[in-house]
Design a protein around this motif. Structure first.
Motif, PDB file in Angstrom:
ATOM      1  N   GLY A   1       4.580  13.280 -16.753  1.00  0.00           N
ATOM      2  CA  GLY A   1       4.538  12.016 -16.018  1.00  0.00           C
ATOM      3  C   GLY A   1       5.683  11.093 -16.401  1.00  0.00           C
ATOM      4  N   TYR A   2       5.895  10.933 -17.700  1.00  0.00           N
ATOM      5  CA  TYR A   2       6.993  10.081 -18.152  1.00  0.00           C
ATOM      6  C   TYR A   2       8.346  10.666 -17.762  1.00  0.00           C
ATOM      7  N   SER A   3       8.491  11.983 -17.865  1.00  0.00           N
ATOM      8  CA  SER A   3       9.789  12.594 -17.550  1.00  0.00           C
ATOM      9  C   SER A   3      10.177  12.365 -16.095  1.00  0.00           C
ATOM     10  N   PHE A   4       9.187  12.283 -15.197  1.00  0.00           N
ATOM     11  CA  PHE A   4       9.478  12.058 -13.787  1.00  0.00           C
ATOM     12  C   PHE A   4       9.989  10.638 -13.524  1.00  0.00           C
ATOM     13  N   THR A   5       9.860   9.760 -14.498  1.00  0.00           N
ATOM     14  CA  THR A   5      10.441   8.422 -14.382  1.00  0.00           C
ATOM     15  C   THR A   5      11.712   8.319 -15.216  1.00  0.00           C
ATOM     16  N   VAL A   6      11.699   8.879 -16.420  1.00  0.00           N
ATOM     17  CA  VAL A   6      12.858   8.771 -17.308  1.00  0.00           C
ATOM     18  C   VAL A   6      14.107   9.349 -16.645  1.00  0.00           C
ATOM     19  N   VAL A   7      13.986  10.523 -16.051  1.00  0.00           N
ATOM     20  CA  VAL A   7      15.164  11.196 -15.492  1.00  0.00           C
ATOM     21  C   VAL A   7      15.826  10.371 -14.388  1.00  0.00           C
ATOM     22  N   PRO A   8      15.097   9.914 -13.344  1.00  0.00           N
ATOM     23  CA  PRO A   8      15.792   9.129 -12.312  1.00  0.00           C
ATOM     24  C   PRO A   8      16.292   7.773 -12.812  1.00  0.00           C
TER      25      PRO A   8
ATOM     26  N   THR B   1       0.832  -1.199   0.000  1.00  0.00           N
ATOM     27  CA  THR B   1       0.000   0.000   0.000  1.00  0.00           C
ATOM     28  C   THR B   1       0.869   1.253   0.000  1.00  0.00           C
ATOM     29  N   ARG B   2       1.936   1.267   0.795  1.00  0.00           N
ATOM     30  CA  ARG B   2       2.848   2.414   0.800  1.00  0.00           C
ATOM     31  C   ARG B   2       3.470   2.619  -0.576  1.00  0.00           C
ATOM     32  N   ALA B   3       3.890   1.532  -1.200  1.00  0.00           N
ATOM     33  CA  ALA B   3       4.476   1.629  -2.537  1.00  0.00           C
ATOM     34  C   ALA B   3       3.453   2.164  -3.542  1.00  0.00           C
ATOM     35  N   ALA B   4       2.218   1.721  -3.426  1.00  0.00           N
ATOM     36  CA  ALA B   4       1.169   2.187  -4.340  1.00  0.00           C
ATOM     37  C   ALA B   4       0.856   3.666  -4.121  1.00  0.00           C
ATOM     38  N   VAL B   5       0.810   4.093  -2.860  1.00  0.00           N
ATOM     39  CA  VAL B   5       0.575   5.513  -2.572  1.00  0.00           C
ATOM     40  C   VAL B   5       1.708   6.348  -3.162  1.00  0.00           C
ATOM     41  N   SER B   6       2.935   5.914  -2.945  1.00  0.00           N
ATOM     42  CA  SER B   6       4.094   6.635  -3.474  1.00  0.00           C
ATOM     43  C   SER B   6       4.043   6.701  -5.003  1.00  0.00           C
TER      44      SER B   6
ATOM     45  N   VAL C   1      -0.261   2.978 -17.684  1.00  0.00           N
ATOM     46  CA  VAL C   1      -1.587   2.630 -17.155  1.00  0.00           C
ATOM     47  C   VAL C   1      -2.029   3.646 -16.110  1.00  0.00           C
ATOM     48  N   SER C   2      -1.140   4.005 -15.206  1.00  0.00           N
ATOM     49  CA  SER C   2      -1.481   4.953 -14.144  1.00  0.00           C
ATOM     50  C   SER C   2      -1.871   6.314 -14.717  1.00  0.00           C
ATOM     51  N   ILE C   3      -1.063   6.832 -15.629  1.00  0.00           N
ATOM     52  CA  ILE C   3      -1.363   8.130 -16.226  1.00  0.00           C
ATOM     53  C   ILE C   3      -2.663   8.064 -17.011  1.00  0.00           C
ATOM     54  N   ALA C   4      -2.855   6.993 -17.773  1.00  0.00           N
ATOM     55  CA  ALA C   4      -4.081   6.865 -18.567  1.00  0.00           C
ATOM     56  C   ALA C   4      -5.322   6.858 -17.677  1.00  0.00           C
ATOM     57  N   VAL C   5      -5.267   6.115 -16.571  1.00  0.00           N
ATOM     58  CA  VAL C   5      -6.400   6.080 -15.636  1.00  0.00           C
ATOM     59  C   VAL C   5      -6.660   7.480 -15.092  1.00  0.00           C
ATOM     60  N   MET C   6      -5.606   8.141 -14.666  1.00  0.00           N
ATOM     61  CA  MET C   6      -5.772   9.493 -14.123  1.00  0.00           C
ATOM     62  C   MET C   6      -6.354  10.447 -15.151  1.00  0.00           C
ATOM     63  N   GLU C   7      -5.874  10.368 -16.367  1.00  0.00           N
ATOM     64  CA  GLU C   7      -6.345  11.284 -17.410  1.00  0.00           C
ATOM     65  C   GLU C   7      -7.817  11.045 -17.756  1.00  0.00           C
ATOM     66  N   VAL C   8      -8.215   9.793 -17.846  1.00  0.00           N
ATOM     67  CA  VAL C   8      -9.624   9.495 -18.126  1.00  0.00           C
ATOM     68  C   VAL C   8     -10.502  10.045 -17.006  1.00  0.00           C
ATOM     69  N   VAL C   9     -10.126   9.764 -15.772  1.00  0.00           N
ATOM     70  CA  VAL C   9     -10.942  10.177 -14.629  1.00  0.00           C
ATOM     71  C   VAL C   9     -10.987  11.690 -14.503  1.00  0.00           C
ATOM     72  N   ASP C  10      -9.821  12.335 -14.530  1.00  0.00           N
ATOM     73  CA  ASP C  10      -9.867  13.772 -14.261  1.00  0.00           C
ATOM     74  C   ASP C  10     -10.498  14.554 -15.408  1.00  0.00           C
ATOM     75  N   ASN C  11     -10.287  14.144 -16.636  1.00  0.00           N
ATOM     76  CA  ASN C  11     -10.937  14.857 -17.747  1.00  0.00           C
ATOM     77  C   ASN C  11     -12.438  14.596 -17.786  1.00  0.00           C
TER      78      ASN C  11
ATOM     79  N   CYS D   1       2.894   9.735 -10.055  1.00  0.00           N
ATOM     80  CA  CYS D   1       2.158   9.946 -11.306  1.00  0.00           C
ATOM     81  C   CYS D   1       1.269  11.182 -11.224  1.00  0.00           C
ATOM     82  N   LEU D   2       0.633  11.364 -10.079  1.00  0.00           N
ATOM     83  CA  LEU D   2      -0.243  12.512  -9.903  1.00  0.00           C
ATOM     84  C   LEU D   2       0.522  13.818 -10.059  1.00  0.00           C
ATOM     85  N   THR D   3       1.745  13.864  -9.566  1.00  0.00           N
ATOM     86  CA  THR D   3       2.552  15.077  -9.678  1.00  0.00           C
ATOM     87  C   THR D   3       2.785  15.435 -11.141  1.00  0.00           C
ATOM     88  N   GLY D   4       3.225  14.466 -11.915  1.00  0.00           N
ATOM     89  CA  GLY D   4       3.444  14.717 -13.346  1.00  0.00           C
ATOM     90  C   GLY D   4       2.157  15.061 -14.064  1.00  0.00           C
ATOM     91  N   CYS D   5       1.099  14.315 -13.759  1.00  0.00           N
ATOM     92  CA  CYS D   5      -0.194  14.571 -14.400  1.00  0.00           C
ATOM     93  C   CYS D   5      -0.712  15.956 -14.033  1.00  0.00           C
TER      94      CYS D   5
END
Length: 154
Positions: free
Chosen positions: A59-66, A12-17, A87-97, A22-26
């Motif tokens: 969203g992708y840049s926040f993973t590519v860089v590290p 659960t901690r890993a999922a929240v993190s 998958v995470s970004i796509a879910v967020m984008e569908v929901v928030d839009n 993803c939320l930050t990038g989105c």
């Protein structure tokens, strides 16, 4: 000592993190896209398209860089980000839009309007809540952000 991600609390901690990551990038992409689109007077379709493109880019840049900093080559780092975040970004984008489109007047609200910022904040909060169990499910199966963490030594 870090909890074992296989155990429920660690998972659960890993999922929240991962979801916050993803939320930050989105959120940056969404906000920037909608601010630009609103300032330019773009219609709903182009506004949403711009926000989505920027959300995925940030969203992708926040993973590519590290991942690249951890010694993974650029092409491989992009592949890791695609596997970790799509998958995470796509879910967020569908929901928030979908949420912003469902709020009467939200897409027509100006940058100085509380409806613009309130609906955007609520949409991102809802997107987090929907993406969290998705990310937890992915991480439990060694997918999603588990892919990125494997390359970064976490």
């Amino acid at each position: 000592m870090e909890a074992d991600p296989v155990q429920p609390a660690g998972l659960t901690r890993a999922a929240v993190s991962a979801t916050l990551h993803c939320l930050t990038g989105c959120a940056i992409g969404e906000i920037l896209g909608l601010v630009i689109a609103t300032a330019l007077g773009l219609g709903n379709g182009p506004s949403i398209a711009l926000a989505i493109v920027l959300a995925f880019a940030f969203g992708y840049s926040f993973t590519v860089v590290p991942v690249a900093r951890a010694g993974v080559g650029p092409r491989s780092a992009v592949r890791v980000a695609l596997a970790a975040d799509t998958v995470s970004i796509a879910v967020m984008e569908v929901v928030d839009n979908a949420f912003v489109l469902a709020v009467p007047g939200a897409m027509a609200a100006g940058l100085a309007d509380g409806l613009f910022w309130g609906s955007l904040a609520a949409s991102l909060g809802l997107a987090f809540l929907v993406a969290l169990p998705v990310n937890r499910w992915l991480i439990a199966r060694g997918r999603g952000h588990a892919v990125a963490h494997a390359h970064m030594g976490h």
